[in-house]
Scaffold this active site. Structure first.
Site, PDB file in Angstrom:
ATOM      1  N   HIS A  60       1.209  -0.900  -0.186  1.00  0.00           N
ATOM      2  CA  HIS A  60      -0.126   0.125  -0.120  1.00  0.00           C
ATOM      3  C   HIS A  60       0.556   0.942  -0.604  1.00  0.00           C
ATOM      4  CE1 HIS A  60      -3.783   1.760   1.906  1.00  0.00           C
ATOM      5  NE2 HIS A  60      -3.351   2.997   1.050  1.00  0.00           N
ATOM      6  N   GLU A  87      -2.310  -1.091  -3.760  1.00  0.00           N
ATOM      7  CA  GLU A  87      -3.780  -1.000  -2.929  1.00  0.00           C
ATOM      8  C   GLU A  87      -3.362   0.613  -3.165  1.00  0.00           C
ATOM      9  OE1 GLU A  87      -5.052  -3.429   0.694  1.00  0.00           O
ATOM     10  OE2 GLU A  87      -3.567  -1.826   1.391  1.00  0.00           O
ATOM     11  N   HIS A 207      -9.203  -5.742   6.951  1.00  0.00           N
ATOM     12  CA  HIS A 207      -8.580  -4.962   7.804  1.00  0.00           C
ATOM     13  C   HIS A 207      -9.352  -5.235   9.147  1.00  0.00           C
ATOM     14  CE1 HIS A 207      -7.284  -0.923   9.021  1.00  0.00           C
ATOM     15  NE2 HIS A 207      -6.861  -0.660   7.697  1.00  0.00           N
TER      16      HIS A 207
HETATM   17  N1  PXP Z   1      -6.667  -3.347   3.146  1.00  0.00           N
HETATM   18  C1  PXP Z   1      -6.643  -2.245   2.841  1.00  0.00           C
HETATM   19  C2  PXP Z   1      -7.733  -1.575   1.833  1.00  0.00           C
HETATM   20  C3  PXP Z   1      -5.995  -1.390   4.127  1.00  0.00           C
HETATM   21  O1  PXP Z   1      -5.600  -0.584   4.275  1.00  0.00           O
HETATM   22  C4  PXP Z   1      -4.915  -2.837   4.504  1.00  0.00           C
HETATM   23  C5  PXP Z   1      -4.102  -1.839   5.415  1.00  0.00           C
HETATM   24  O2  PXP Z   1      -3.109  -1.155   4.475  1.00  0.00           O
HETATM   25  C6  PXP Z   1      -5.472  -3.522   4.762  1.00  0.00           C
HETATM   26  C7  PXP Z   1      -6.913  -4.710   4.269  1.00  0.00           C
HETATM   27  C8  PXP Z   1      -4.681  -4.763   6.045  1.00  0.00           C
HETATM   28  O3  PXP Z   1      -5.055  -4.121   7.219  1.00  0.00           O
HETATM   29  P1  PXP Z   1      -4.037  -4.978   8.199  1.00  0.00           P
HETATM   30  O4  PXP Z   1      -3.247  -4.171   8.554  1.00  0.00           O
HETATM   31  O5  PXP Z   1      -4.795  -4.443   9.987  1.00  0.00           O
HETATM   32  O6  PXP Z   1      -3.987  -6.124   8.292  1.00  0.00           O
END
Ligand code: PXP
Length: 257
Positions: A60, A87, A207
């Site tokens: 990301h 992302e 997330h």
């Molecule tokens: N999906 C998206 C769109 C995110 O922004 C993130 C965090 O960068 C994640 C998934 C992964 O989340 P986590 O780090 O809480 O597992």
């Protein structure tokens, strides 16, 4: 010979319906950046995650390069053999980066520059025209497009209208509610997950997923194609090591399908 064929068909079918694990390696870059050197080596970490069974790598990149950098994204593409998922907020620099790397998947996230982490999905109805144009650009290059949304069936329906291949359900609220009421947490996501299934759009989730709440989510919605997990997985790896951690997350996924 026939028996062997049957075994092959069984494993292929099983693999096809299993929710895939994409490891988000942002936090590894955060650790590296804290010192300015190349320890830990983010690119090597991506390769090793695959070696230990991850079915994809997620990054990301943010405009301030506070974790994954543009150079990492470019390097990782040529090193990994599984799915590469990038992302981010589709600002011009992000769009250029994605088009030059051509990953398997791009996930569009409406995160503000100063935001610590993504904390909501797109309003796909309000941004229908903008999303449609961006999605078309990526799809023309053969890049699968996933749109990050809150668990709202209407947002899923408008993502379909915009031409998205998948939606990624923002599971932050799921994780929070799951702590004290697992059934309610699942109920909050049923409408959106079922809408995605009904409309035939792919389904990702991400997330705050972790070893405690992951199985229940995929058990409730076995058509989830992919989860992308960073924070909890990397934190678990501090105790378990990354190889054992990936094994445990994959077990949590296999246990639930
Ligand atoms: N999906 C998206 C769109 C995110 O922004 C993130 C965090 O960068 C994640 C998934 C992964 O989340 P986590 O780090 O809480 O597992």
């Amino acid at each position: 010979m026939q028996k062997l064929l049957r075994i092959c068909i069984f494993f292929c079918t099983f693999a096809a319906i299993m929710t895939r694990l994409s490891v988000n390696i942002n936090k590894v870059a955060t650790l590296r950046n804290a010192r300015g050197g190349n320890l830990p080596n983010v690119e090597q970490f991506a390769v090793d995650c695959e070696r230990f069974g991850a079915e994809g790598i997620t990054v990301h990149p943010r405009p301030d390069e506070r974790h994954i950098r543009r150079a990492d994204v470019l390097a990782i593409k040529s090193l990994i053999t599984t799915e590469f998922n990038i992302e981010g907020n589709p600002e011009p620099a992000f769009i250029d980066l994605v088009l030059s790397v051509c990953p398997h998947q791009v996930t569009l996230v409406p995160d503000a520059r100063e935001q610590l982490t993504s904390n909501h999905g797109w309003d796909t109805r309000a941004h229908l025209a903008k999303l449609s144009a961006i999605i078309q650009r990526f799809k023309q290059q053969g890049i699968r497009v996933s749109v990050f949304v809150d668990p709202d069936p209407i947002m899923v329906a408008y993502a379909v209208k915009a031409g998205a291949d998948r939606v990624e359900l923002y599971t932050g609220p799921y994780a929070e509610v799951y702590e004290h009421n697992p059934a309610e947490a699942i109920a909050m996501y049923r409408g959106a997950a079922e809408k995605a299934h009904e409309l035939g759009i792919g389904l990702n989730a991400g997330h705050d997923l972790n070893l405690k709440n992951l199985s229940a989510f995929v058990q409730a919605f076995p058509w989830v194609d992919e989860v992308s997990i960073g924070q909890a997985l990397i934190a678990d790896a501090l105790y378990l090591g990354i190889e054992e951690t990936i094994k445990q997350y994959k077990y949590a996924l296999s246990n639930s399908n």
